[in-house]
Write a protein that holds these residues in place. Sequence first.
Motif, mmCIF file in Angstrom:
data_model
loop_
_atom_site.group_PDB
_atom_site.id
_atom_site.type_symbol
_atom_site.label_atom_id
_atom_site.label_comp_id
_atom_site.label_asym_id
_atom_site.label_seq_id
_atom_site.Cartn_x
_atom_site.Cartn_y
_atom_site.Cartn_z
ATOM 1 N N LEU A 527 0.736 -1.220 -0.068
ATOM 2 C CA LEU A 527 0.116 -0.104 -0.101
ATOM 3 C C LEU A 527 0.793 1.269 0.006
ATOM 4 N N LEU A 528 1.773 1.454 0.847
ATOM 5 C CA LEU A 528 2.539 2.329 0.887
ATOM 6 C C LEU A 528 3.630 2.627 -0.336
ATOM 7 N N ALA A 529 3.750 1.544 -1.067
ATOM 8 C CA ALA A 529 4.809 1.868 -2.318
ATOM 9 C C ALA A 529 3.824 2.392 -3.342
ATOM 10 N N ALA A 530 2.559 2.135 -3.312
ATOM 11 C CA ALA A 530 1.678 2.842 -4.179
ATOM 12 C C ALA A 530 1.065 4.274 -3.995
ATOM 13 N N VAL A 531 1.867 4.718 -2.818
ATOM 14 C CA VAL A 531 1.288 6.132 -2.464
ATOM 15 C C VAL A 531 1.927 7.158 -3.773
ATOM 16 N N PRO A 532 0.989 7.958 -4.418
ATOM 17 C CA PRO A 532 1.567 8.943 -5.297
ATOM 18 C C PRO A 532 2.340 10.145 -4.886
ATOM 19 N N VAL A 533 3.296 10.514 -5.575
ATOM 20 C CA VAL A 533 4.049 11.604 -4.911
ATOM 21 C C VAL A 533 4.112 12.862 -5.870
ATOM 22 N N PRO A 534 3.797 14.130 -5.394
ATOM 23 C CA PRO A 534 3.410 15.090 -6.203
ATOM 24 C C PRO A 534 4.486 15.832 -6.641
ATOM 25 N N GLN A 535 5.435 15.087 -7.203
ATOM 26 C CA GLN A 535 6.898 15.731 -7.489
ATOM 27 C C GLN A 535 7.199 15.207 -8.841
ATOM 28 N N VAL A 536 7.539 16.318 -9.778
ATOM 29 C CA VAL A 536 8.171 15.813 -11.038
ATOM 30 C C VAL A 536 9.141 14.880 -11.109
ATOM 31 N N GLY A 537 9.086 13.596 -11.698
ATOM 32 C CA GLY A 537 10.083 12.723 -12.055
ATOM 33 C C GLY A 537 10.026 11.591 -10.952
#
Length: 579
Positions: A527-537
Amino acid sequence: MPNDQPSLLVERLSIDVGGGASRRRVVDELSFALHPGRTLCIAGESGSGKSLSSLAIMGLLPKAASVASGAILFGGRDLLSLPEREMQALRGKRIGMIFQEPMTSLNPLLTVGQQLAETLRRHEALSRDQVRQRCRAMLDAVRMPQVDKRLTQYPHELSGGMRQRVMIAMAMLCQPQVLIADEPTTALDVTIQAQILELMRELQQQFATSLLLITHDMGVVAEMADEVVVMNQGRMEERGTLHQIFTAPQAPYTRKLLAAVPVLGSTPPPAALGEPPVVLAVQDLTVRFAMRQGWFETPRTVHAVEGVNFELRQGETLGLVGESGCGKSTTGKALMNMLSYQGSVKLLGQELNGLQGDALQRVRRDVQMVFQDPYAALNPRKTVFDLVGEPLLIHDRMPEPQRRERVAQLLQQVDLPAETLERYPHQFSGGQRQRICIARALALNPKVIIADESVSALDVSVQAQVLDLLERLRSEHGLSYLFISHDMAVVERICHRVAVMYGGRIVEIGARDQVLHNPQHPYTQRLLAAVPVPQVGRRRDFKSLLKDLERPDPIKQAGFVAPAQRFTAVARDHWVALE
């Protein structure tokens, strides 16, 4: 480089609502170009005109709205000038749309299979076997478990996430040239979200599909967008490439929007609560549903929730996380006595299991629920005053003048103006409707609020405001929350402890930082590996997330006794289920 000829061209689109003196502009001269194989994201707060713009493209504007000026060019033709018959031929075939609210978009009188088949038969000449094969293949593609069973079920028999997957499958059935996705992953947990976004990418690569993605999740924008349009109160604040918007935003509103995005790992530890009294004690909570069966079939049951145990203390927020269909919402409904269950649920020492009539009504004063789908939870024939004031009328018999004053205060608390009292639910955006539901739950000053995806429909800035509101109310009134969510950053933002559900059971529970930053169970790590990150790249590895864990089958023969679950302590206030 994108094709010089855009798939879809919107030029100076303006939309008005109302007529005469009450006429107002809700979209003001919006322009953008969508190229083949590219993704354009429209981001902005609820009520900014994002969804209305997409409805104008589809020719589905409500009667109260009208296009004041502009053009929408597709295939060399202006869609605004096409007769309805030609638009019907385009919808679903060449231009597909995934709507924001699946419960109100799906026909409650038809099964999932019938609704998927209807879409195919409208646009393609296929045999019955071909139609069924295509429907099965698409439900498989969106990772729908037990496809044959789902084809025979009705929308109300599915979880919110499963309904959204049906909507996505329906939009993708005819492999459209342009796909408009209006908050397509709002109701989905992070792993299914990753799978759906990967499916959209694959569709783009295979058929050069153009994707117009409307979302308030800036993590999704960072992973999916080639270009970004930022809207605010009907106006386009800024337009540019993904890199430009995220690394060098020019408009103050864009900078404010990015600053409001919750990021996992950025929230300081919560203040210690000490040892407050237990408000809600849950022991061996089990929910099972009997399946429909033929005369000669072996009786079977669905084990939706199996042997769940936890305590909720005064002033505490417990996060309940997990994939769609794992039993989170069913647990919340059981605690509200909205369905029958086995086990014990005690509120301030009073047993809730078996309560009926007046005794149950008295208890519901102290336990309120904010549901996942705000439109389905609000009576469309009642005004906001009637909806929010109804608990005050039922429980307190409060006279209308005082009730009106209290409702106005509640609306102000959730950042809605008092003049919205006489409006109806359909006159609000999705995020605004959710705020009405929160105001309704707060009306009686309850001791426990069960929040089922209560901020998932809100844009990031309003989400931050609502979370601040919930936190302030918790602190001032000693409220306790069972916070059901799929957004790990939001869970970190508001929760003291976290419980992870998988296959109807809790597999890991403990202090927030222990569970989120030192996960021990394989499912929690996924679950935690799937969290989207709001950063380019910084994009998720979608391919690895497409590999499903082996899921326990919830369908058992009648009389099946599940083995007792055993836990081990890995740290202070951190427990993990043994495999």
